[in-house]
Design a protein around this motif. Structure first.
Motif: not given
Length: 422
Positions: A105-110, A159-167, A151-156, A102-103
């Motif tokens: 940093r953890r995704g890249v490290g894992g 985050e975009y979906g969460e931002e839209r949900e917040r907006l 992973g970075l693409w999906i994370a983005r 769920d981050s």
């Protein structure tokens, strides 16, 4: 993002496909390696079921990520060491590490841990030769790069979906606030409308009742029996009018005369003030050529009623001239001019009458002009726009001058068409 049930289906199906392909299509050299590879698949599935599954959705316990990463790394490394085809287990390990971590940093490290485990297993499973090290390193580098990029693409995207949900939540809250404000504004506008209606109907009528009752009492004390009786009859008629007006307000309809012809309604209103006062009122309604809608009729009749009431109560005028115009396009004008004491418009007004008139006319899209000079009378001009009012008419209306009566001047019945400035 997938739910727990979605990941259950993916882990079960992909694990079963890898196991079947391992046994029937890409078997390793030796039964023992096959058993070890199948055991690695079972370890991965067991780790997901007991540790990783509950960390798919929040809230996530802090210990679950490192615990699942350890189990996934061991299963992927052991499996890759037992059979090269077991490197396919990375297709499950990488996305689960990103989801459970769920981050970024953890995704890249894992992902780096899984890639290192697969490299070690693939390089040393069949002996640390140059070919095995090269193959294991190539596999680890490409798989790690691909895993991090995806992973970075999906994370983005997440985050975009969460931002839209917040907006969206903020927009919904803003819309609710605007709706509440609109309701409050509508309630306020309705209160103002009711205040204007009460002032223009019941308040005016009750004020007239007080005047006539005082007159009847004075006439009775002075022995003017016939005059007192006539005044009492007027009081009775005005009281009936007040009752009709109150019923009309309760029914949320305008308390104005109900004749289909606007001119007849004006004549009735003027006649009422003639009967109740001593001021001479001259009416010119010859310029009523078109038809007015109900709202425009209410505005003009209310303004005429308020203007005549102000003349009766405050102006001490001897003569009043009233002119009403209605054009073929629906444009209308009302002019009320008296020869009373007048006032200074710059001093403002403490009453509700002029303010109510101004608000009512503004809501109808029209203009109200009050022209007055102390000692020289007052002229009130109301103009309502028509559906096809031309710019030339508007300009002429803006430049025409007011009409006022000098003290003692006879009432004029040929008032100018355009009246006071709008």
């Amino acid at each position: 993002m997938l739910t727990r049930r979605g990941w259950d289906a993916i882990v079960s199906i992909v694990s079963a496909v890898i196991a079947i392909a391992l046994v029937f299509l890409f078997p390793p050299a030796g039964t023992a390696r096959t058993v070890i590879a199948l055991g690695a698949i079972g370890l991965f599935v067991l780790g997901y079921a007991l540790i990783g599954r509950d960390a798919i959705e929040p809230p996530r316990a802090a210990w679950r990520y490192p615990a699942f990463l350890s189990v996934a790394a061991v299963a992927a490394g052991v499996g890759a060491g037992a059979a090269p085809f077991m490197a396919m287990l990375q297709t499950l390990a990488y996305p689960l590490v990103w989801v459970i971590g769920d981050s970024r940093r953890r995704g890249v490290g894992g992902s780096a841990v899984i890639a290192a485990s697969v490299f070690v297993g693939a390089s040393f499973g069949y002996g640390p030769t140059v070919d095995s090290l090269l193959a294991g390193g190539t596999t680890a580098v490409f798989s790690l790069s691909f895993a991090i990029a995806i992973g970075l693409w999906i994370a983005r995207i997440a985050e975009y979906g969460e931002e839209r949900e917040r907006l969206l939540a903020e927009l919904t809250a803003a819309q609710s606030e605007v709706e509440a404000l609109s309701r409050e504004r509508g309630a306020s506008a309705e209160r103002e409308r009711l205040a204007r209606d009460i002032h223009d109907t019941l308040a005016q009528t009750l004020a007239g009742l007080v005047i006539f009752a005082e007159r009847a009492g004075r006439q009775s004390r002075e022995g003017q029996t016939d005059a007192a009786a006539a005044t009492i009859a007027t009081v009775e008629q005005v009281a009936r009018d007040a009752l009709a007006e109150s019923r009309a307000l309760v029914a949320r309809t305008a308390a104005v005369p109900g004749e289909p012809a606007f001119g007849a309604a004006v004549e009735r209103l003027v006649a009422r003030f003639r009967e109740h006062g001593t001021t001479r009122i001259a009416l010119d309604a010859d310029a009523v050529a078109g038809e007015l809608d109900r709202e425009a009729q209410v505005v003009l009749l209310r303004c005429l009623q308020e203007a005549l009431s102000n003349v009766t109560k405050h102006a001490a005028a001897a003569n009043v001239a009233v002119r009403v115009e209605v054009g073929a396009d629906g444009a209308a004008a009302l002019l009320v001019s008296d020869d009373g004491r007048g006032f200074d418009p710059s001093q403002g007004s403490t009453g509700f009458g002029l303010e109510g008139m101004s608000g009512r006319v503004a809501l109808a899209g029209g203009t109200l002009d009050v022209s007055s000079t102390p000692g020289r009378g007052t002229t009130v001009t109301v103009r309502l726009p028509g559906s096809t009012e031309s710019g030339a008419d508007a300009a002429e209306a803006a430049t025409a001058g007011p009409v006022a009566l000098a003290p003692g001047q006879p009432v004029a019945t040929d008032l100018p068409t355009k009246g006071a400035p709008a």
